[in-house]
Design a protein around this motif. Structure first.
Motif, PDB file in Angstrom:
ATOM      1  N   GLN A   1      22.376  45.623  47.749  1.00 20.44           N
ATOM      2  CA  GLN A   1      23.346  45.224  46.728  1.00 20.44           C
ATOM      3  C   GLN A   1      24.686  45.941  46.929  1.00 20.44           C
ATOM      4  N   VAL A   2      24.637  47.237  47.233  1.00 25.42           N
ATOM      5  CA  VAL A   2      25.870  47.992  47.451  1.00 25.42           C
ATOM      6  C   VAL A   2      26.560  47.500  48.716  1.00 25.42           C
ATOM      7  N   ALA A   3      25.798  47.255  49.776  1.00 24.72           N
ATOM      8  CA  ALA A   3      26.377  46.737  51.019  1.00 24.72           C
ATOM      9  C   ALA A   3      27.053  45.392  50.778  1.00 24.72           C
ATOM     10  N   THR A   4      26.404  44.548  50.002  1.00 24.91           N
ATOM     11  CA  THR A   4      26.974  43.237  49.672  1.00 24.91           C
ATOM     12  C   THR A   4      28.249  43.387  48.859  1.00 24.91           C
ATOM     13  N   ALA A   5      28.243  44.303  47.897  1.00 23.51           N
ATOM     14  CA  ALA A   5      29.426  44.530  47.066  1.00 23.51           C
ATOM     15  C   ALA A   5      30.613  44.966  47.920  1.00 23.51           C
ATOM     16  N   ILE A   6      30.376  45.838  48.868  1.00 23.02           N
ATOM     17  CA  ILE A   6      31.476  46.317  49.720  1.00 23.02           C
ATOM     18  C   ILE A   6      32.014  45.189  50.592  1.00 23.02           C
ATOM     19  N   GLU A   7      31.143  44.320  51.061  1.00 26.71           N
ATOM     20  CA  GLU A   7      31.616  43.169  51.838  1.00 26.71           C
ATOM     21  C   GLU A   7      32.417  42.216  50.956  1.00 26.71           C
ATOM     22  N   LEU A   8      31.989  42.000  49.723  1.00 22.30           N
ATOM     23  CA  LEU A   8      32.741  41.135  48.805  1.00 22.30           C
ATOM     24  C   LEU A   8      34.131  41.709  48.526  1.00 22.30           C
ATOM     25  N   ILE A   9      34.215  43.027  48.386  1.00 23.99           N
ATOM     26  CA  ILE A   9      35.514  43.672  48.172  1.00 23.99           C
ATOM     27  C   ILE A   9      36.406  43.471  49.386  1.00 23.99           C
ATOM     28  N   HIS A  10      35.835  43.622  50.560  1.00 26.25           N
ATOM     29  CA  HIS A  10      36.597  43.387  51.789  1.00 26.25           C
ATOM     30  C   HIS A  10      37.100  41.950  51.861  1.00 26.25           C
ATOM     31  N   LEU A  11      36.230  40.990  51.567  1.00 22.86           N
ATOM     32  CA  LEU A  11      36.618  39.582  51.612  1.00 22.86           C
ATOM     33  C   LEU A  11      37.700  39.273  50.591  1.00 22.86           C
ATOM     34  N   ALA A  12      37.581  39.839  49.406  1.00 17.44           N
ATOM     35  CA  ALA A  12      38.599  39.639  48.371  1.00 17.44           C
ATOM     36  C   ALA A  12      39.947  40.175  48.838  1.00 17.44           C
ATOM     37  N   SER A  13      39.928  41.336  49.483  1.00 17.41           N
ATOM     38  CA  SER A  13      41.183  41.931  49.962  1.00 17.41           C
ATOM     39  C   SER A  13      41.822  41.071  51.047  1.00 17.41           C
ATOM     40  N   LEU A  14      41.003  40.441  51.879  1.00 17.10           N
ATOM     41  CA  LEU A  14      41.546  39.565  52.927  1.00 17.10           C
ATOM     42  C   LEU A  14      42.255  38.358  52.314  1.00 17.10           C
TER      43      LEU A  14
ATOM     44  N   LEU B   1      30.812  44.313  59.442  1.00 15.64           N
ATOM     45  CA  LEU B   1      30.766  45.702  59.888  1.00 15.64           C
ATOM     46  C   LEU B   1      30.588  46.686  58.733  1.00 15.64           C
ATOM     47  N   ARG B   2      31.307  46.487  57.660  1.00 14.15           N
ATOM     48  CA  ARG B   2      31.251  47.430  56.535  1.00 14.15           C
ATOM     49  C   ARG B   2      29.882  47.454  55.865  1.00 14.15           C
ATOM     50  N   PRO B   3      29.278  46.302  55.556  1.00 14.69           N
ATOM     51  CA  PRO B   3      27.919  46.368  54.996  1.00 14.69           C
ATOM     52  C   PRO B   3      26.907  46.947  55.980  1.00 14.69           C
ATOM     53  N   THR B   4      27.124  46.715  57.273  1.00 17.53           N
ATOM     54  CA  THR B   4      26.232  47.292  58.277  1.00 17.53           C
ATOM     55  C   THR B   4      26.275  48.814  58.219  1.00 17.53           C
ATOM     56  N   LEU B   5      27.456  49.366  57.979  1.00 23.45           N
ATOM     57  CA  LEU B   5      27.593  50.821  57.866  1.00 23.45           C
ATOM     58  C   LEU B   5      26.794  51.353  56.679  1.00 23.45           C
TER      59      LEU B   5
END
Length: 305
Positions: free
Chosen positions: A53-66, A32-36
């Motif tokens: 690249q930015v969308a991917t980075a935000i998804e990686l940050i989300h996954l790391a937080s999980l 959802l976050r990279p889609t945004l």
């Protein structure tokens, strides 16, 4: 999905052991976050590679937080699979989360400074929210909204603002996008908390009633404690630790006091606020897509109510 390919490329490593950990961390999810980021960037002219690249980075940050959240919470299941730390141990899991954070910043390093600043501020907010939850006294509704704003809404908001930055929207328009993401993120977390209490573990892909079992007071429980004539007794039980039978008793009592309907209504209010922010943006076909995405966030409520 285009982001999935960039994700896999970003974390590719010749180390088979590390790759095994990373593959598990990347399994599942709604994206959802990279889609945004992708959608919000379509409000103007943008560099497609940079946006991905930015969308991917935000998804990686989300996954790391999980990954880190699961370690902190002692969660055993994530996305219908064993949590990473349960399979490989706490230290490898934490280091995998750190690796994902580092990879994300590697992707952000070549983007605009405003993007890096926005994402960094969101991560600071996420960490602050987690610390507040661990150290706060008995929360109230105001504290709850502060916590979920930092924990969840901050990254949603950052994703939307980054999309606006990347397509060169003016600052006031970026602010409206960020506000859309903020209210969407609040609604998303409220619904998640609703489902944790009133939904089924099978539908969520992870055990439910976990927050209450750990003594975390989410919106429906806070509403119950506001309305119940036996609130003091229930608060004592929560502080002591509820049994499975007591959890079911509390849920039944909360339903009788319409705490489920109240929580759903608050989530709907947040979606309304998100859509109001969206209406302030320049007319674009992407508005309809964002509005539909926001409205669909409420779908799980309709399946239960």
């Amino acid at each position: 999905m285009e982001i999935k390919a960039v994700l896999n490329e970003a974390v590719a490593t010749p180390d088979p052991r590390l790759q095994q950990l990373l593959n598990h961390a990347l399994t599942g999810g709604k994206g959802l976050r990279p889609t945004l980021v992708l959608l919000c960037a379509r409000f103007g002219i943008h560099d497609t590679v940079e946006v991905r690249q930015v969308a991917t980075a935000i998804e990686l940050i989300h996954l790391a937080s999980l990954i880190h959240d699961d370690v902190l919470d002692g969660a055993t299941v994530r996305r219908s699979l064993p949590a990473l730390h349960c399979l490989y141990g706490t230290v490898p899991a934490v280091l995998t989360g750190d690796y994902l954070f580092a990879t994300a910043f590697g992707l952000l390093a070549s983007s605009k400074k405003a993007v890096l600043t926005t994402v960094t501020e969101a991560i600071r907010a996420m960490c602050s929210g987690e610390i507040q939850q661990l150290t706060a006294a008995v929360p109230d509704t105001k504290a709850y909204f502060t916590y979920i704003g930092q924990k969840t809404a901050a990254l949603f908001s950052a994703a939307c603002r980054c999309g606006g930055i990347l397509c060169r929207l003016k600052r006031p328009q970026q602010n409206y996008l960020a506000r859309f993401g903020w209210h969407l993120g609040l609604a998303y977390q409220i619904i998640d908390d609703y489902l944790d209490l009133f939904g089924s573990a099978q539908r969520m892909g992870k055990p439910n009633r976990q927050d209450l079992a750990r003594g975390i007071l989410t919106l429906p429980v806070l509403r119950f404690l506001e309305l119940s004539p036996e609130a003091a007794r229930w608060q004592e039980k929560i502080n002591r630790g509820l049994t499975a039978a007591e959890i079911e008793e509390l849920i039944a009592a909360a339903r009788q006091l319409n705490c489920d309907e109240y929580t759903a209504a608050i989530a709907e209010e947040q979606i309304t606020l998100a859509l109001e922010a969206l209406d302030k943006l320049p007319v674009s076909p992407v508005q309809e897509e964002l509005a539909l995405l926001a409205s669909r966030t409420l779908d799980p409520l309709q399946e239960i109510i």
